[in-house]
Write an enzyme that holds these catalytic residues in place. Structure first.
Site, PDB file in Angstrom:
ATOM      1  N   ARG A  46     -28.757 -24.538-135.743  1.00  0.00           N
ATOM      2  CA  ARG A  46     -27.948 -24.801-134.558  1.00  0.00           C
ATOM      3  C   ARG A  46     -28.670 -24.240-133.325  1.00  0.00           C
ATOM      4  NH1 ARG A  46     -24.268 -21.186-133.570  1.00  0.00           N
ATOM      5  NH2 ARG A  46     -23.426 -21.235-135.670  1.00  0.00           N
ATOM      6  N   TYR A  98     -18.827 -42.725-114.374  1.00  0.00           N
ATOM      7  CA  TYR A  98     -18.626 -43.218-115.743  1.00  0.00           C
ATOM      8  C   TYR A  98     -17.211 -42.861-116.222  1.00  0.00           C
ATOM      9  CZ  TYR A  98     -19.398 -43.529-120.805  1.00  0.00           C
ATOM     10  OH  TYR A  98     -19.300 -43.829-122.140  1.00  0.00           O
ATOM     11  N   ASP A 170     -26.234 -37.275-112.701  1.00  0.00           N
ATOM     12  CA  ASP A 170     -26.281 -38.072-113.921  1.00  0.00           C
ATOM     13  C   ASP A 170     -27.271 -39.209-113.657  1.00  0.00           C
ATOM     14  OD1 ASP A 170     -25.903 -39.913-115.978  1.00  0.00           O
ATOM     15  OD2 ASP A 170     -23.759 -39.498-116.171  1.00  0.00           O
ATOM     16  N   LYS A 195     -28.752 -44.259-123.883  1.00  0.00           N
ATOM     17  CA  LYS A 195     -29.046 -45.459-123.094  1.00  0.00           C
ATOM     18  C   LYS A 195     -30.561 -45.679-122.987  1.00  0.00           C
ATOM     19  CE  LYS A 195     -24.593 -45.101-122.841  1.00  0.00           C
ATOM     20  NZ  LYS A 195     -23.893 -44.478-121.718  1.00  0.00           N
TER      21      LYS A 195
HETATM   22  C1  LIG Z   1     -22.867 -43.512-121.548  1.00  0.00           C
HETATM   23  C2  LIG Z   1     -22.832 -42.654-120.370  1.00  0.00           C
HETATM   24  C3  LIG Z   1     -22.376 -41.337-120.440  1.00  0.00           C
HETATM   25  C4  LIG Z   1     -21.835 -40.750-121.727  1.00  0.00           C
HETATM   26  O1  LIG Z   1     -22.809 -40.662-122.712  1.00  0.00           O
HETATM   27  P1  LIG Z   1     -22.486 -40.737-124.297  1.00  0.00           P
HETATM   28  O2  LIG Z   1     -23.842 -40.601-124.901  1.00  0.00           O
HETATM   29  O3  LIG Z   1     -21.851 -42.069-124.561  1.00  0.00           O
HETATM   30  O4  LIG Z   1     -21.576 -39.617-124.616  1.00  0.00           O
HETATM   31  C5  LIG Z   1     -22.411 -40.576-119.301  1.00  0.00           C
HETATM   32  N1  LIG Z   1     -22.846 -41.079-118.134  1.00  0.00           N
HETATM   33  C6  LIG Z   1     -23.285 -42.334-118.013  1.00  0.00           C
HETATM   34  C7  LIG Z   1     -23.770 -42.843-116.698  1.00  0.00           C
HETATM   35  C8  LIG Z   1     -23.290 -43.178-119.126  1.00  0.00           C
HETATM   36  O5  LIG Z   1     -23.698 -44.438-119.001  1.00  0.00           O
END
Ligand SMILES: *Cc1c(COP(=O)(O)O)cnc(C)c1O
Length: 379
Positions: A46, A98, A170, A195
């Site tokens: 961990r 998001y 982000d 992504k």
């Molecule tokens: C998908 C996404 C998230 C969340 O990520 P997960 O891996 O699905 O938990 C946060 N911010 C943005 C801009 C996203 O597209």
């Protein structure tokens, strides 16, 4: 060293015991210690794992940060960043964030005494207006999801630096290939590695990149204390995905521009949201901040029926949530990704029932366009 070279090599050495070129999946929960208190820097998985560590070093290098910590999802990464704060603190957030982030802030973290204000971050003045004596963090998503508004990163970065508070960005939509928010004053960068970074729609993960040693230490402490770590297998997948990040992003960008231009000319399309189009309200800013515009596009069909006709009639484009994979994905924000946002707020943000979002993949772009064209004929 150029970006593509870093993407392939940063944080990774051939395995010292075998010479393996790829970082192995260290599928172990613990590590033998030579003697009491004597070990190789790895005690329990961990806390540390060599596969995860290679990915973390790679991502820190790509964003120009000091350290990176990987998590089981983008949401776990964002949740950990907010745990740098304490009850009573106030956070200013991009209003068009998001849906999962909005839900985490409003339905979970609010119960722990954090307070959030949502503002249009295309103007730094809106952030300044929302500021109060409890403000400890500004959390920006840029471009916003799904209508692709570009935040005033320069203005907001200047403001947060002047006031000595953290700017968190982000950067999931652009990836560090097109945008490195630290260059504009961000102290923390977060991604859903699910992504573009992984890029192949086969892993869920997140990363927090920090520039200050004290933030890195605290995020590392939280990663171990709370425990929402990225698995060794997922770390391996993301490391592998990042090796082609540069070539993938170039193709997403080329295909994105072509699809946006096609949609902008289409008689059944009311409006297209893509920072690469000259009519986009922050087109000049997008060109200044980012080296490309990527593959995310939203377009307005006018009605729910028209949006449904498009989504029901595409064949190549896959109807699915998520984005950033090699395959083209198409979705309906109002009922899918943004369903957790109250209807009146959705309407204010331009997330209408007729809005369709595409994550343009890296297939032959003529095939993507032909598929959209055929589906639009039915709208
Ligand atoms: C998908 C996404 C998230 C969340 O990520 P997960 O891996 O699905 O938990 C946060 N911010 C943005 C801009 C996203 O597209």
């Amino acid at each position: 060293m150029g970006f593509a070279t870093k993407a392939i090599h940063a944080g990774q050495e051939p395995d010292p015991s075998t010479g393996a070129v790829s970082v192995p999946i260290y599928q172990t929960s613990t590590y033998v210690q030579e003697a009491l208190g004597r070990h190789k820097g790895f005690e329990y998985a961990r806390t540390q794992n060599p596969t995860r560590l290679a990915l973390e070093r790679n991502l820190a290098a790509l964003e120009g940060g000091y350290a990176a910590h990987c998590f089981a999802s983008g949401m776990a990464a964002i949740d950990t960043i907010l745990k740098l704060l304490k009850a009573g603190d106030h956070v200013i957030v991009s209003e068009n964030t998001y849906g999962g982030t909005y839900r985490l802030f409003e339905s979970v973290l609010k119960n722990f005494g954090l307070d959030f204000s949502y503002v249009d971050t295309t103007e730094a003045a809106n952030v300044e207006r929302a500021w109060n004596e409890k403000t400890q963090m500004v959390f920006i998503e840029t471009p916003t999801n799904p209508i692709m508004a570009i935040a005033d990163l320069e203005g907001i970065g200047t403001l947060t630096r002047k006031r000595g508070k953290r700017l968190v960005v982000d950067n999931t939509f652009m990836s560090p290939y097109f945008l490195r928010p630290i260059e504009y004053g961000a102290e923390i960068v977060v991604h859903s590695t699910t992504k573009y970074l992984n890029g192949h729609s086969d892993s869920v993960g997140g990363v927090v990149v920090t520039i200050k040693p004290e933030d890195a230490e605290q995020i590392g402490f939280l990663q171990n204390a709370v425990g929402a770590i990225l698995s060794p297998f997922d770390a391996f997948l993301v490391l592998r995905g990042i090796k082609t990040l540069a070539v993938r992003m170039r193709q997403h960008d080329e295909n994105g521009r072509r699809v946006a231009a096609f949609l902008a000319e289409h008689p059944k399309v009311v409006k297209v949201y893509y920072p690469g189009l000259p009519q986009h309200p922050q087109h000049e800013r997008a060109k200044r901040l980012m080296s490309g515009h990527g593959g995310m596009i939203a377009f307005e069909t006018g009605t729910l029926a028209a949006a449904r006709a498009v989504l029901d009639n595409v064949r190549l484009c896959a109807l699915a949530e998520s984005l950033g994979g090699v395959e083209t994905l198409i979705s309906h924000p109002a009922t899918m990704t943004h369903a957790s946002i109250p209807a009146d707020q959705r309407a204010r943000l331009g997330i209408t029932d007729g809005l369709v979002r595409i994550s343009v993949g890296i297939e032959d772009v003529d095939d993507i366009i032909a598929d959209l064209d055929a589906a639009l004929q039915k709208a």
